[in-house]
Design an enzyme around this catalytic site. Sequence first.
Site, PDB file in Angstrom:
ATOM      1  N   SER A 136      36.884  47.783  34.721  1.00 21.10           N
ATOM      2  CA  SER A 136      37.981  48.664  34.546  1.00 21.10           C
ATOM      3  C   SER A 136      38.074  49.319  33.239  1.00 21.10           C
ATOM      4  O   SER A 136      37.678  48.729  32.342  1.00 21.10           O
ATOM      5  CB  SER A 136      39.437  47.969  34.812  1.00 21.10           C
ATOM      6  OG  SER A 136      40.597  48.740  34.256  1.00 21.10           O
ATOM      7  N   TYR A 195      44.117  40.725  31.069  1.00 21.08           N
ATOM      8  CA  TYR A 195      43.333  41.149  32.401  1.00 21.08           C
ATOM      9  C   TYR A 195      42.135  42.082  31.650  1.00 21.08           C
ATOM     10  O   TYR A 195      41.030  42.188  32.153  1.00 21.08           O
ATOM     11  CB  TYR A 195      44.315  42.253  33.034  1.00 21.08           C
ATOM     12  CG  TYR A 195      43.882  43.280  34.121  1.00 21.08           C
ATOM     13  CD1 TYR A 195      43.419  42.767  35.321  1.00 21.08           C
ATOM     14  CD2 TYR A 195      43.543  44.566  33.711  1.00 21.08           C
ATOM     15  CE1 TYR A 195      42.682  43.875  36.221  1.00 21.08           C
ATOM     16  CE2 TYR A 195      43.110  45.471  34.476  1.00 21.08           C
ATOM     17  CZ  TYR A 195      42.467  45.084  35.847  1.00 21.08           C
ATOM     18  OH  TYR A 195      41.984  46.125  36.694  1.00 21.08           O
TER      19      TYR A 195
HETATM   20  P1  NAP Z   1      44.674  45.386  45.177  1.00 23.01           P
HETATM   21  O1  NAP Z   1      45.193  46.525  45.996  1.00 23.01           O
HETATM   22  O2  NAP Z   1      45.600  44.458  44.671  1.00 23.01           O
HETATM   23  O3  NAP Z   1      43.907  44.478  46.183  1.00 23.01           O
HETATM   24  C1  NAP Z   1      43.304  43.586  45.960  1.00 23.01           C
HETATM   25  C2  NAP Z   1      42.462  42.854  46.803  1.00 23.01           C
HETATM   26  O4  NAP Z   1      41.711  41.457  46.339  1.00 23.01           O
HETATM   27  C3  NAP Z   1      42.813  42.485  48.073  1.00 23.01           C
HETATM   28  O5  NAP Z   1      42.049  42.568  49.134  1.00 23.01           O
HETATM   29  C4  NAP Z   1      43.250  40.947  47.888  1.00 23.01           C
HETATM   30  O6  NAP Z   1      43.297  40.220  49.351  1.00 23.01           O
HETATM   31  C5  NAP Z   1      41.978  40.313  47.223  1.00 23.01           C
HETATM   32  N1  NAP Z   1      42.077  39.255  46.214  1.00 23.01           N
HETATM   33  C6  NAP Z   1      42.862  39.156  45.324  1.00 23.01           C
HETATM   34  N2  NAP Z   1      42.598  37.843  44.814  1.00 23.01           N
HETATM   35  C7  NAP Z   1      41.837  37.440  45.514  1.00 23.01           C
HETATM   36  C8  NAP Z   1      41.085  36.107  45.228  1.00 23.01           C
HETATM   37  N3  NAP Z   1      41.427  35.012  44.387  1.00 23.01           N
HETATM   38  N4  NAP Z   1      39.846  35.842  46.364  1.00 23.01           N
HETATM   39  C9  NAP Z   1      39.580  36.877  47.057  1.00 23.01           C
HETATM   40  N5  NAP Z   1      40.098  37.990  47.214  1.00 23.01           N
HETATM   41  C10 NAP Z   1      41.199  38.058  46.480  1.00 23.01           C
HETATM   42  O7  NAP Z   1      43.408  45.777  44.256  1.00 23.01           O
HETATM   43  P2  NAP Z   1      42.802  46.953  43.763  1.00 23.01           P
HETATM   44  O8  NAP Z   1      43.678  48.010  42.965  1.00 23.01           O
HETATM   45  O9  NAP Z   1      42.185  47.771  45.075  1.00 23.01           O
HETATM   46  O10 NAP Z   1      41.841  46.588  42.906  1.00 23.01           O
HETATM   47  C11 NAP Z   1      40.573  46.114  43.102  1.00 23.01           C
HETATM   48  C12 NAP Z   1      39.771  45.797  41.863  1.00 23.01           C
HETATM   49  O11 NAP Z   1      39.539  47.056  41.233  1.00 23.01           O
HETATM   50  C13 NAP Z   1      40.279  44.791  41.084  1.00 23.01           C
HETATM   51  O12 NAP Z   1      39.120  44.018  40.619  1.00 23.01           O
HETATM   52  C14 NAP Z   1      40.981  45.571  40.104  1.00 23.01           C
HETATM   53  O13 NAP Z   1      40.854  44.846  38.610  1.00 23.01           O
HETATM   54  C15 NAP Z   1      40.141  46.710  39.951  1.00 23.01           C
HETATM   55  N6  NAP Z   1      40.705  47.953  39.080  1.00 23.01           N
HETATM   56  C16 NAP Z   1      41.920  48.551  39.810  1.00 23.01           C
HETATM   57  C17 NAP Z   1      42.351  49.840  39.357  1.00 23.01           C
HETATM   58  C18 NAP Z   1      43.404  50.270  39.976  1.00 23.01           C
HETATM   59  O14 NAP Z   1      44.074  51.282  39.206  1.00 23.01           O
HETATM   60  N7  NAP Z   1      44.114  50.099  41.221  1.00 23.01           N
HETATM   61  C19 NAP Z   1      41.873  50.166  38.023  1.00 23.01           C
HETATM   62  C20 NAP Z   1      40.718  49.634  37.312  1.00 23.01           C
HETATM   63  C21 NAP Z   1      40.272  48.581  37.926  1.00 23.01           C
HETATM   64  P3  NAP Z   1      44.567  39.970  50.046  1.00 23.01           P
HETATM   65  O15 NAP Z   1      45.042  41.310  50.903  1.00 23.01           O
HETATM   66  O16 NAP Z   1      44.456  38.932  50.936  1.00 23.01           O
HETATM   67  O17 NAP Z   1      45.994  39.787  49.173  1.00 23.01           O
END
Ligand code: NAP
Length: 248
Positions: A143, A157
Amino acid sequence: MEKVLIVTGGSRGIGAATALLAGKQGYAICVNYLHNQAAAQNIVDELGKMGGCAIAIAADIASEDQVNHLFEMVDSQLGRVTALVNNAGILEQQMRVENMDAARLNRIFTANITGSFLCAREAIKRMSIKQGGLGGAIVNVSSVASRLGSPGEYVDYAASKGAIDAMTIGLSKEVADEGIRVNAVRPGFIYTDIHADGGEPNRVERVKDLLPMKRGGQASEVANAILWLLSDEASYTTGSFIDVAGGK
Ligand code: NAP
């Protein structure tokens, strides 16, 4: 060689977009998820409609036993993994560091750091040409928080993503002569559900005008970078980072 991809947290957000794009590119895909079976099955169904091969496996990446089980299921149902996207990650309610307790810190660090290490470990055992594998590629989803620090929101985080950056650098060098490339993407402010977990579902709308490009990003825009890093087009790229953050 058949391309077999595991996307952790592939049921929603960036992971789901990555799985869908990988399906178009001919990967057999394991959509890992934590609890949301319906969302994971929806992605598997979409991949099936494209004619692809996909399975959904529930596993908490924070659990060593469950990570081992995840990879064993992929061995038996899809074959030897060739690509891993360490995407699953969590954040918690926005607060200052002085209010964070050890239980919260451990949840964040275990899921975001230990989970990525465990999945990388299992992938390397199967990919390393020194261990009978055929090579492969790992992409860690870090991130921009690792650079910005997320003050007043979630420094824990951000620190966990700093660890992922260091892991990307070190691991890439450790396995560079074993046929394995390790890279990372650093997304910025992407429209997904994760911001609601921090207590601010409309966070991207709030900050978007502060970004050089004056807009938030789509999960598919992050997926494009991930799939490039996994591909043979990135064959001489390892230990590298792609910021997908609208210029932030
Ligand atoms: P999200 O929409 O909240 O989706 C999270 C996903 O991770 C879901 O599929 C969830 O499964 C799964 N998950 C959560 N905890 C888990 C665990 N302990 N074991 C296995 N699966 C798990 O998240 P996102 O925004 O797409 O983020 C994905 C990645 O991108 C993360 O690493 C986040 O830090 C990074 N990121 C996101 C952003 C942003 O702005 N969105 C920015 C920078 C970095 P369930 O569906 O079963 O809950």
